[in-house]
Design a protein around this motif. Structure first.
Motif: not given
Lengths: 43, 203
Positions: B21-23, B27-31, B88-91, B112-113
């Protein structure tokens, strides 16, 4: 939280962050809400 | 937060599905997911835009938290912060700005992604005080009493044993250290068939 040893645990904010999601699941049926909470490890 | 559902799914099975799910979110955050993502979500959760104004768009877009760790307490200059499930490192990248050059942030994630995206963001920002490591929320490769603050956002609900996971976060905090977490609250009883629905766990 207290079972893990934390003290002063408190939910500070709740959010309706599942409303209007692009691909709704059953989460809303169960009253799922986002929350922000804090706690502290004793000195 | 004290109720412990008992699903008929294994930890390994859950981790595989969470990674899938989080890969996708990386890769496609707006899906389009069971949850909002990116700027819209940050706005819903009350993030001050000035906190993430200088983050790369890629790191903002894949944000998928459920709360706002910065809204429940301070992150101070010079502090050591651990971000459990840093995505993805936001916080983590926000925290790296708040702790400054004398502080340190360690983000852990198992996807990993997401780790690639977070590391690229730190590099683009020139943030030398933040690192991203592979790790699981239930077993963090850190010594006891390591962190001033543990932050996490939308991760505790993805673990099978919440109390054991919180004990691990307790272990790495210094005495007097703070836990500042975003997660979910389920107000009605979840039927047993839904407990076994892995898509509800990952979403």
């Amino acid at each position: 939280m207290s079972a893990a040893g934390f003290e002063d645990g408190k939910i500070v904010h709740k959010y309706n962050n599942y409303e209007g999601v692009p691909d709704p699941s059953d989460a809303l049926e169960f009253g799922t809400q986002g929350i922000s909470f804090r706690a502290r490890k004793p000195m | 937060m004290t109720h412990q559902p008992v699903p008929r799914i294994s930890l390994e099975e859950l981790r595989v599905e969470i990674k899938k799910e989080y890969t996708n979110v990386a890769l496609d955050p707006n899906k389009g997911y069971h949850f909002h993502t990116g700027r819209r979500l940050a706005n819903l959760l009350g993030y001050d835009e000035s906190l993430y104004a200088d983050l790369p768009e890629s790191n903002i877009a894949s944000f998928a938290g459920t709360g706002n760790p910065f809204s429940v307490g301070p992150i101070n200059e010079g502090e050591t912060v651990v971000d459990v499930g840093s995505g993805a490192g936001f916080d983590s990248l926000i925290a790296s700005r708040l702790v400054g050059e004398s502080g340190h942030v360690v983000g852990f994630d198992m996807t990993e992604e997401m780790l690639k995206k977070a590391r690229a963001g730190a590099k683009a920002m020139g943030a030398a005080n933040v690192e991203f490591r592979e790790g699981f929320a239930e077993s963090l490769p850190l010594p006891d009493n390591f962190a001033d603050v543990v932050i996490s956002n939308g991760v505790l609900n993805l673990t099978l044993d919440k109390t054991e996971t919180l004990r691990e976060w307790f272990r790495i905090l210094k005495p007097g250290g703070r836990l500042q977490v975003g997660d979910i609250l389920v107000e009605r009883e979840v039927p047993s068939d839904a407990l076994d629905d892995i898509s509800l766990w990952t979403g």
